[in-house]
Each structure stands twice: as structure tokens, then as C-alpha cells.
Design an enzyme around this catalytic site. Sequence first.
Site, PDB file in Angstrom:
ATOM      1  N   SER A 235      -3.567   9.132   4.973  1.00 31.51           N
ATOM      2  CA  SER A 235      -2.454   9.456   5.255  1.00 31.51           C
ATOM      3  C   SER A 235      -2.864  10.787   4.901  1.00 31.51           C
ATOM      4  O   SER A 235      -2.910  11.578   6.191  1.00 31.51           O
ATOM      5  CB  SER A 235      -1.664  10.111   3.609  1.00 31.51           C
ATOM      6  OG  SER A 235      -1.063   9.541   3.317  1.00 31.51           O
TER       7      SER A 235
ATOM      8  N   ASP B  56       4.505   0.327   9.304  1.00 35.31           N
ATOM      9  CA  ASP B  56       4.670   1.908   8.650  1.00 35.31           C
ATOM     10  C   ASP B  56       5.879   3.278   8.926  1.00 35.31           C
ATOM     11  O   ASP B  56       5.811   3.911  10.662  1.00 35.31           O
ATOM     12  CB  ASP B  56       3.212   2.739   8.405  1.00 35.31           C
ATOM     13  CG  ASP B  56       2.775   4.943   7.733  1.00 35.31           C
ATOM     14  OD1 ASP B  56       4.054   4.858   7.239  1.00 35.31           O
ATOM     15  OD2 ASP B  56       1.765   4.890   7.635  1.00 35.31           O
TER      16      ASP B  56
ATOM     17  N   HIS C 125       3.221   2.667   4.580  1.00 32.96           N
ATOM     18  CA  HIS C 125       1.714   3.513   4.543  1.00 32.96           C
ATOM     19  C   HIS C 125       1.554   3.217   3.498  1.00 32.96           C
ATOM     20  O   HIS C 125      -0.040   3.292   3.892  1.00 32.96           O
ATOM     21  CB  HIS C 125       2.990   4.609   4.864  1.00 32.96           C
ATOM     22  CG  HIS C 125       2.298   5.731   4.248  1.00 32.96           C
ATOM     23  ND1 HIS C 125       1.200   6.574   5.592  1.00 32.96           N
ATOM     24  CD2 HIS C 125       1.389   6.654   3.359  1.00 32.96           C
ATOM     25  CE1 HIS C 125       0.442   7.421   5.441  1.00 32.96           C
ATOM     26  NE2 HIS C 125       0.548   7.756   3.354  1.00 32.96           N
TER      27      HIS C 125
END
Length: 370
Positions: A149, A316, A349
Site C-alpha cells: 500500500s 483493488d 486492497h
Amino acid sequence: MTEFIPPGTRFHSLPSPFPMKRGGALHGARVAYETWGELNPAGNNAILIVTGLSPDAHAASNAGNADAGWWEAMLGPGKPIDTDRWFVVCVNSLGSCKGSTGPASLNPDTGTLYRLDFPELSIEDGADAAREVVRGLGIERLACVIGNSMGGMTALALLLRHPGLARTHINISGSAQALPFSIAIRSLQREAIRLDPNWNNGNYDEATYPESGMRMARKLGVITYRSALEWDGRFGRVRLESDRPEEEPFGLEFQVESYLEGHARRFVRRFDPNCYLYLSRSMDWFDLADVAGGDVLQGLARIKVEKALAIGASTDILFPLQQQQQVADGLRAGGAEAEFLPLDSPQGHDAFLVDMERFGPAVANFLAVL
């Protein structure tokens, strides 16, 4: 507000002054970190993990803290990141409230909290701080730097700004620049916090905490961390069992609403709002195209590693697969043996945190041949 530091956290003092990319400097600053495993005599078995926005340095249980960490299934003896083989370091991001110096820390020049007097924070500042931890531990060259991330951004900045620091790289659900959709979501999150009257231009305390703003910001985040497919599978249109109170005619009615509310309430008092604002904005500012005349692929090609893996989840929406494809393509253009691995995970995600059946083997297989 106070900082939220897990037991067993260790600290590395940054050089003073510590210059910041966008101006200003920190004095007496520190970075929180934890370690697992042992550095071998050759010093060539070290892995650095740089994290997303909210995690602390406690990625997994260790001798200093037996509690499960945020990446417990990935890190430890016999796990994908095998601490019987690797010496692993996880750093808490500069600007956070989990032990590293940030807006919730004391400003040594004033004796009060930094709040909005903290210098403008960039992803590159976090990368430089992580590099200081690596050097402080006596590590000349990392076997691998792993970023997920926001940490995927930090890892790329680290590799670009400090050539030769790592032989290889795993970029998990990360990117080389923020996309408009992600910027828009984070902008709304920051607006929710800033429009809460209790935020008061960053001057709040425990009694006047911007809870409503933080709740809304966290809910927006959680919605984007998972996929529509998972929301449907987990909750469908199931309603709460109890009737809505008459005084709340537009209150919580569906289970998914209750889930978001509970998740948000558990988070809001465990993360400092000003730190959230600073870290969120740093992600929007990050763009490797800035170092290459506006071409992100050329910016990535300036990074020199031997081998790389870019992994992402098909569902995502915050860091979509084309961004991991771009990372692999750019690193390959720079001479790396780089692979892009799209994973068909339904969990959006956050899949790298929960979908170990897919993400675990991908990481393990990459590290096994180093």
C-alpha cells in the site's frame, strides 16, 4: 492526544537536524521499529518492511511482544517471510502516531505537541528515515525491501533515493504515483476530519476529539479497502434484528452499516487525526514522474535492483492492477528481472492482509530463490 506505541517497540534516533523534502527539518526525531530473526555474519539476510498508512511496527509476534501483529500470517518461523532464514526489520512511518516522530509528538523547540507546526510530510521523508534505521542496525545492503500500500510508494522512493541499498524488491498493492480516484477518496477523508468542529485547526484534545470526522474518514477508507464483491458476499442486504429507535429515523438499518460503524469506532481513538491528515496527503503528493520530466515509467527505470515482484489484487479499486503492472514494467526497463503477478482475490486492497492463500505463496516463492 497521545501516541499509541506497542510494547516491545524499539527506537532509532534520526540525525539532527533531519531535513524534510518540502522544507524544514526535525530535531531530536526518532523512528519506531521492531525486528525478527538474526542478522547472519555476512550481513546479507536482512529484509525491510515498510508499511501502509495506519500500521505500527508490530507486524508479528516476537520476543518483545507476544501479541499477534498486523501481518502475523506472513511473518515468522516457517512462514512466507521465514524468520528462521531472514533478519526482518519493520519500521513505523515517519509522521505516524505509533512511535515515530509526527504531529502528535512533542516539538523539542516548544515543549508542546507539533500539531500543524510539523513540517510538510512527503513519502520521501519516510523513505529517508527508514534508510537511517537500516544503517543504524549495521546493514550495508538489504536482501529485499517489501512495501505494501503506502509502503509500496515508500519502498520505491527508498530505492530511488538510496541506490544499492537493496538487491531486490517486492511491491504489494502499491504504486509509483497516486491516481485521481485515490486522491479524491483521500481528499474526502481529510475534509471530513477538517470540517469536524472539534478538529479546531488541529488543536484538539481527548475531551474535544474530532470523533465524527475520524469516523467518516475511516468508513470511507474501509469501503475502498474491500471490494463490492466481498461486501455483497459478507453482508448482502441483511438487516439488523432490532428496530430502529424512533429518535433515529435514518439510523443504522443494515448489517453492513453496523460493521462500518463498529470498525470506525474501534479506530478513531487509536490514531491521531493530524497524523492521518499528514500521511494521507503525502500519498497524494507522491509521483515518480516528477524525477523524469513527467514520465512515470522513466522514473521507475531509474531504480536499480536485481530482481522485483509487483503483486496486486484484481478487485483493488484504490491501487488497481495497472499500477502494479506499471511498477514491474518500469523496473524492468531499468534492468531488473521484474515480474507482475495479478492475483484474483475477491478481497480488494486489503487482500494482502487477509488472503494468505494467494499472497503468502507469491511472497514465499520470490524469497525462496534469493
